[in-house]
Design a protein around this motif. Structure first.
Motif, PDB file in Angstrom:
ATOM      1  N   GLU A  52     -66.939  46.161  71.145  1.00  0.00           N
ATOM      2  CA  GLU A  52     -67.406  47.462  71.622  1.00  0.00           C
ATOM      3  C   GLU A  52     -67.578  47.464  73.128  1.00  0.00           C
ATOM      4  N   PHE A  79     -74.013  48.717  69.201  1.00  0.00           N
ATOM      5  CA  PHE A  79     -74.233  48.665  67.756  1.00  0.00           C
ATOM      6  C   PHE A  79     -74.431  47.230  67.261  1.00  0.00           C
ATOM      7  N   ARG A  98     -64.900  50.163  69.193  1.00  0.00           N
ATOM      8  CA  ARG A  98     -65.937  51.179  69.408  1.00  0.00           C
ATOM      9  C   ARG A  98     -66.131  51.388  70.902  1.00  0.00           C
TER      10      ARG A  98
END
Length: 343
Positions: free
Chosen positions: A114, A109, A204
């Protein structure tokens, strides 16, 4: 096309027979915004020269020559040298599919914290097997990340997410911020040192569907059920580090996860004794069971393994008599002979 730099870190030690296959799979990635760092960890074969030849031919490649310090020391050196927004790790006897980096960066993203997880294939001389994370493919953020991922990382018969640092794409700061947990004394399961705290800190997680990008080379000739006299102590160091990480990250149910994880890891030490131990193996099994109070953990959490091997080990652990140890050893010897015949 995404523009983020992916730093790919490859520890290299006496890998001359496999190194070209590995590096070729990296330089031929469909995503080319790469920083490729080859860490020569004091190799004694032709690996250093092979690394230098690749660096001369490809400006994306840099080589670091260092004294031998072990696998963890090598990749840590690469992390400190890296400059990419994302980090990926590949071992020098493994190889990857050409679309691996492109598919992982496409799932990213672009935010801090993440982790993108692919899957892998184990390559043996007798054939290949596909391996997937237990956690379903998808994107995990917020409450779902906390409830379905972070609260279930440890203590399962099969881990929900593989603790290997390979076949993943990490936001760089997740690795840099957690390198203090890396204990170079650990020689078994050492990736947990960095992957566990990174997962606990992440914001994430993406589990890719399919994505059998990573080929893990299992050298049957060098890894066939050899007895490791240091395994038990190694597991104790590993579980102590896990406890340190869980406490530092303020995991609420840390004790439940840790005790169950410790049991499953110590079952490996029991299997090591039954499968390869020589004189005195039954007494050593008995001592491990009593010292670590393994039966109490099994009873406390009503552990009922699904895996046949673990079922045998739990049966031995519940009452580690000479008779049960001898029968367990015989079962493993017969299993190994059958496996050898099948090959």
């Amino acid at each position: 096309m995404r523009h983020e730099i992916i730093s790919i870190i490859v520890p290299v030690y006496n890998a001359q027979d496999y190194l070209e296959r590995c590096v070729n799979s990296i330089v031929n990635q469909t995503y080319d915004n790469l920083e490729i760092i080859l860490i020569d960890d004091g190799a004694e074969d032709k690996s250093p020269e092979i690394c230098d030849c690749y660096a001369d031919a490809d400006s994306r490649i840099q080589v670091i020559h260092k004294e031998n310090g072990g696998l963890m020391s090598a990749w840590m050196t690469g992390v400190k040298k890296s400059s990419g927004e994302y980090l990926s790790f590949i071992d020098s006897d493994d190889w990857v599919e050409p679309e691996m980096m492109e598919e992982m960066i496409r799932a990213a993203f672009g935010c801090e914290g993440e982790i993108i997880c692919g899957n892998f294939v184990i390559e043996r001389t007798c054939g290949t097997t596909e391996h997937y994370h237990e956690l379903s493919p998808g994107i995990y953020e917020g409450a779902e990340l906390e409830n379905k991922v972070k609260s279930r990382l440890l203590g399962n018969e099969r881990r929900t997410i593989s603790m290997s640092r390979c076949m993943k794409l990490f936001s760089r700061e997740l690795i840099l911020d957690n390198m203090q947990f890396c204990n170079t004394a650990i020689k078994m399961g050492e990736d947990v040192n960095i992957v566990l705290p990174a997962l606990l800190d992440c914001k994430r997680v993406v589990i890719l569907e399919g994505a059998l990008h990573y080929h893990y080379f299992y050298n049957d000739a060098s890894m066939v059920h050899k007895y490791d006299g240091k395994m038990y102590e190694g597991i104790r160091i590993l579980t102590d580090t896990m406890k340190e990480i869980l406490l530092a990250k303020k995991v609420l149910d840390w004790e439940v996860q840790w005790e169950k994880e410790r049991l499953f890891l110590l079952l490996l030490a029991i299997k090591n004794e039954l499968r390869g131990g020589m004189k005195g193996y039954a007494e050593r099994v008995n001592q491990i069971c009593k010292k670590e109070e393994l039966k109490a953990i099994i009873d406390k959490y009503h552990i009922k393994p699904q895996d046949r091997v673990n079922q045998i080990l739990v049966w031995v652990v519940k009452k580690p008599s000479d008779r049960r140890c001898k029968l367990g050893k015989l079962i493993f010897e017969l299993f190994d002979k059958m496996t050898k015949c099948m090959k």
